[in-house]
Design an enzyme around this catalytic site. Structure first.
Site, PDB file in Angstrom:
ATOM      1  N   ASP A 121      10.843   3.322   4.375  1.00  0.00           N
ATOM      2  CA  ASP A 121       9.588   3.828   3.818  1.00  0.00           C
ATOM      3  C   ASP A 121       9.742   5.309   3.505  1.00  0.00           C
ATOM      4  OD1 ASP A 121       6.922   3.587   3.007  1.00  0.00           O
ATOM      5  OD2 ASP A 121       6.177   4.320   4.918  1.00  0.00           O
ATOM      6  N   HIS A 128      -0.358  13.282  -1.305  1.00  0.00           N
ATOM      7  CA  HIS A 128      -0.510  12.753   0.055  1.00  0.00           C
ATOM      8  C   HIS A 128       0.112  13.702   1.072  1.00  0.00           C
ATOM      9  CE1 HIS A 128      -0.498  10.032   3.452  1.00  0.00           C
ATOM     10  NE2 HIS A 128       0.829  10.103   3.531  1.00  0.00           N
ATOM     11  N   GLU A 194      -1.920   2.218   4.270  1.00  0.00           N
ATOM     12  CA  GLU A 194      -1.190   3.063   3.327  1.00  0.00           C
ATOM     13  C   GLU A 194      -0.922   2.231   2.085  1.00  0.00           C
ATOM     14  OE1 GLU A 194       2.244   4.861   5.126  1.00  0.00           O
ATOM     15  OE2 GLU A 194       1.030   6.301   6.244  1.00  0.00           O
ATOM     16  N   GLU A 196       0.866   1.390  -1.059  1.00  0.00           N
ATOM     17  CA  GLU A 196       2.211   1.732  -1.512  1.00  0.00           C
ATOM     18  C   GLU A 196       2.718   0.719  -2.537  1.00  0.00           C
ATOM     19  OE1 GLU A 196       5.013   2.773   1.490  1.00  0.00           O
ATOM     20  OE2 GLU A 196       3.484   3.347   2.961  1.00  0.00           O
ATOM     21  N   ASP A 228       1.451  -0.423   4.241  1.00  0.00           N
ATOM     22  CA  ASP A 228       2.154  -0.063   5.471  1.00  0.00           C
ATOM     23  C   ASP A 228       1.119   0.401   6.490  1.00  0.00           C
ATOM     24  OD1 ASP A 228       4.566   0.086   6.870  1.00  0.00           O
ATOM     25  OD2 ASP A 228       4.717   2.228   6.538  1.00  0.00           O
ATOM     26  N   ARG A 232      -2.728   5.785  13.590  1.00  0.00           N
ATOM     27  CA  ARG A 232      -2.588   7.245  13.522  1.00  0.00           C
ATOM     28  C   ARG A 232      -2.576   7.901  14.902  1.00  0.00           C
ATOM     29  NH1 ARG A 232      -0.538   7.894   8.521  1.00  0.00           N
ATOM     30  NH2 ARG A 232      -1.922   7.050   6.908  1.00  0.00           N
ATOM     31  N   GLN A 235       0.812   7.197  16.437  1.00  0.00           N
ATOM     32  CA  GLN A 235       1.816   7.943  15.666  1.00  0.00           C
ATOM     33  C   GLN A 235       1.794   9.429  16.000  1.00  0.00           C
ATOM     34  OE1 GLN A 235       1.299   7.541  11.446  1.00  0.00           O
ATOM     35  NE2 GLN A 235       3.074   8.784  10.926  1.00  0.00           N
ATOM     36  N   LYS A 248       3.933   2.587  13.410  1.00  0.00           N
ATOM     37  CA  LYS A 248       4.153   2.027  12.069  1.00  0.00           C
ATOM     38  C   LYS A 248       4.826   0.659  12.089  1.00  0.00           C
ATOM     39  CE  LYS A 248       4.032   4.509   8.756  1.00  0.00           C
ATOM     40  NZ  LYS A 248       2.998   4.725   7.731  1.00  0.00           N
ATOM     41  N   THR A 252       3.768  -4.557   8.255  1.00  0.00           N
ATOM     42  CA  THR A 252       3.807  -4.076   6.865  1.00  0.00           C
ATOM     43  C   THR A 252       3.537  -5.288   5.990  1.00  0.00           C
ATOM     44  OG1 THR A 252       5.448  -2.371   7.371  1.00  0.00           O
ATOM     45  CG2 THR A 252       5.222  -3.019   5.064  1.00  0.00           C
ATOM     46  N   GLU A 355      -6.705  10.412   4.698  1.00  0.00           N
ATOM     47  CA  GLU A 355      -7.077  11.350   3.638  1.00  0.00           C
ATOM     48  C   GLU A 355      -8.514  11.137   3.170  1.00  0.00           C
ATOM     49  OE1 GLU A 355      -3.884  12.098   0.484  1.00  0.00           O
ATOM     50  OE2 GLU A 355      -3.261  10.204   1.406  1.00  0.00           O
TER      51      GLU A 355
END
Length: 407
Positions: A121, A128, A194, A196, A228, A232, A235, A248, A252, A355
């Site tokens: 990844d 971002h 996420e 992607e 993904d 948070r 992480q 993570k 996925t 975000e």
């Protein structure tokens, strides 16, 4: 009134002969048999069945439970099979032979289309990376010094790549609450997405070889939407100094459909202007445009919350592949590498909740209530399309996932 043939698509159908994504399916009548299918409108073509009916030399290659043998066959075969498929689905002479091998989507179950070898990844969106830097380092530089000199990435966990529709179980792990003196253990409280784009490798490379920018098409078979999922809070406690791990690796999600790279030729676009001269192996000024004009839409519980533009990505997939192999690391058939979160310059173009809510400061207003991060039962659906030939659209397969409680 005679029933319309599934070969007669409505004008402008985004899954027409200009698209033809590959997947793997089974039927209600034969649930134990997985086979390669190609989406055409709201039907799935049994690729091997059609190939046998029309005497194709590729019938055995298409009569497989996974895409991996086709991926490994290489670009000349990919091109030949795609040309055959388009001919079978559009030539009037083939209608009688092909129609029996078209199955309604409503009558099939879709599976993970390929066996994932390795998963990498990246972190390729400047918007971002800048937003995340501002959230976590408000007093410092948003971007780290290396960001515009190389595509930053990490190795993920291939075994937890799942097909769209698979429930996502809320992960457990260590968290460090604000102001606490010691970590606690429990379900993630800041579960995120996420949005992607993933790239599926077909042709492998030998250990010690490097894959230059101009060899991108020889190795990459196609494109898939990808989510993904990210915890948070887990992480943020674990990532120093080695980076993402349990926050993570739990899931996925990828689409059930892999769109051939050739279907996106009309979506090619120049990447954003670079601020620094790139080292030779990343300098793409003399190769075909590496950006892709893919427009993504993110929906939470059926409500659109973001529209991230993939054309804004600073680093291209070809640069990511070149960087991933520049040290001699080998490619394997079924390797999957992803772009990292896709975000644009506007607030409504941000590709993750971190975000969109500015780390929970600005909750999203949804009809069922406010959201900072995902709650149990929430469903996230990613969809996307790209410009196709002659004003058409190429729709990518959606990625859906619903959050299940921690166990």
């Amino acid at each position: 009134m005679p029933q319309q043939s599934p070969l007669d698509l409505p004008e402008g159908d985004p899954f027409g002969p200009h698209n033809l994504p590959y997947g793997v399916f089974s039927t209600v009548e034969d649930p134990g048999r997985r086979r390669i299918g190609v989406r055409f409108g709201d039907h799935v073509l049994d690729a091997a069945g059609a190939a046998r009916a029309l005497g194709s030399a590729h019938a055995e290659l298409l009569d497989q439970p996974l895409l991996n043998p086709l991926l490994a066959a290489g670009r000349p075969v990919w091109t030949a099979v795609r040309a055959e498929l388009r001919d079978w689905l559009t030539a009037p002479a083939h209608r009688a032979a092909v129609e029996p091998h078209l199955i309604p989507l409503s009558g099939v179950e879709l599976h993970l289309p390929f066996e994932v070898a390795d998963y990498v990844d990246f972190y390729a969106s400047e918007h971002h990376a800048t937003n995340v830097g501002r959230i976590f380092r408000p007093e410092g530089e948003a971007l780290t010094p290396n960001w515009k000199h190389l595509p930053i990435g990490y190795h993920g966990r291939a075994g937890t790549v799942v097909v769209s529709g698979t429930p996502v179980i809320r992960p457990l792990g260590q968290r460090m609450p604000a102001g606490a003196q010691a970590p606690e253990f429990g379900p993630s409280r800041r579960l995120d997405i996420e949005a992607e784009v993933g790239f599926v490798v077909g042709t492998p490379s030998a250990l010690g070889d490097r894959v230059p920018l101009e060899a991108f098409r020889e190795h990459v078979f196609g494109v898939t939407l990808l989510n993904d999922w990210s915890a948070r809070d887990i992480q943020s406690w674990e990532y120093r100094p080695l980076g993402p791990f349990l926050g993570k690796s739990f899931a996925t999600s990828v689409s059930a459909w892999v769109t051939p790279l050739d279907a996106l030729d009309a979506a090619r676009t120049e990447p954003p202007a670079r601020d620094f001269a790139l080292l030779d192996y990343l300098d793409d000024s003399a190769v075909e445009p590496g950006g892709l004009d893919i427009r993504i839409e993110v929906a939470v519980n059926g409500h659109v919350v973001a529209r991230p533009p993939f054309s804004a990505m600073y680093w291209t997939a070809a640069q990511q592949l070149a960087h991933m192999t520049v040290n001699g690391a080998s490619l394997r058939t079924g390797d999957l590498f992803a772009s990292g979160t896709v975000s644009g310059p506007e607030p409504e173009q941000r590709g993750c909740l971190l975000e969109l809510t500015w780390s929970g400061r600005d909750p999203l207003e949804l009809p069922e209530g406010k959201r900072t991060f995902l709650e149990d039962g929430d469903e996230v659906v990613l969809t996307a399309w790209a410009p196709g030939p002659d004003g058409s659209r190429v729709t990518l397969g959606e990625v859906a996932g619903r959050i299940a409680p921690a166990v």
